[in-house]
Write a protein that holds these residues in place. Sequence first.
Motif, PDB file in Angstrom:
ATOM      1  N   MET A 126       0.863  -1.162   0.000  1.00 45.83           N
ATOM      2  CA  MET A 126       0.000   0.000   0.000  1.00 45.83           C
ATOM      3  C   MET A 126       0.909   1.224   0.000  1.00 45.83           C
ATOM      4  SD  MET A 126      -3.159   1.132   0.266  1.00 45.83           S
ATOM      5  CE  MET A 126      -3.948  -0.409   0.594  1.00 45.83           C
ATOM      6  N   SER A 127       0.626   2.185  -0.866  1.00 46.69           N
ATOM      7  CA  SER A 127       1.430   3.403  -0.900  1.00 46.69           C
ATOM      8  C   SER A 127       0.523   4.619  -1.067  1.00 46.69           C
ATOM      9  CB  SER A 127       2.460   3.342  -2.029  1.00 46.69           C
ATOM     10  OG  SER A 127       1.816   3.374  -3.272  1.00 46.69           O
ATOM     11  N   ILE A 128       1.009   5.739  -0.536  1.00 49.21           N
ATOM     12  CA  ILE A 128       0.296   7.009  -0.697  1.00 49.21           C
ATOM     13  C   ILE A 128       1.325   8.086  -1.039  1.00 49.21           C
ATOM     14  CG2 ILE A 128      -1.558   6.422   0.923  1.00 49.21           C
ATOM     15  CD1 ILE A 128      -0.115   8.480   2.837  1.00 49.21           C
ATOM     16  N   ASN A 129       0.864   9.140  -1.652  1.00 50.40           N
ATOM     17  CA  ASN A 129       1.673  10.331  -1.877  1.00 50.40           C
ATOM     18  C   ASN A 129       1.219  11.375  -0.874  1.00 50.40           C
ATOM     19  OD1 ASN A 129       3.093   9.299  -4.111  1.00 50.40           O
ATOM     20  ND2 ASN A 129       1.389   9.810  -5.461  1.00 50.40           N
ATOM     21  N   TYR A 130       2.178  12.142  -0.346  1.00 51.40           N
ATOM     22  CA  TYR A 130       1.852  13.192   0.614  1.00 51.40           C
ATOM     23  C   TYR A 130       2.799  14.360   0.388  1.00 51.40           C
ATOM     24  CZ  TYR A 130       5.978  11.862   3.292  1.00 51.40           C
ATOM     25  OH  TYR A 130       7.270  11.606   3.669  1.00 51.40           O
TER      26      TYR A 130
END
Length: 102
Positions: free
Chosen positions: A1-5
């Motif tokens: 699972m990855s997110i950009n912030y």
Amino acid sequence: MSINYVSGSSKRIEKMELSKRSLAEGSNVVIVDDFMKAGGTINGMKNLLEEFNAHLVGIGVLVESEYAEERLVDDYVSLVKIKNVNMKEKQIEVVDGNYFNS
């Protein structure tokens, strides 16, 4: 699972990843950060925890900067606050963090 912030200090888009097997759904989590300027990394961690349906129980910060244009995180406990940095004299003034105010 990855997110950009968006990093609170550099204002750049960063990527954060955590394996699906790393955190069981519904886990209770405490976030501990070594240094917080605006709180962008912690904010990114909070968003990542939502993907796991995890419950954030608390946020701890070792050192926080007193000078942040906009603090993205409000509910945290810090141990030390950097009050002033004098590069010319190579001195850093630190004071107690908010943990000692309660």
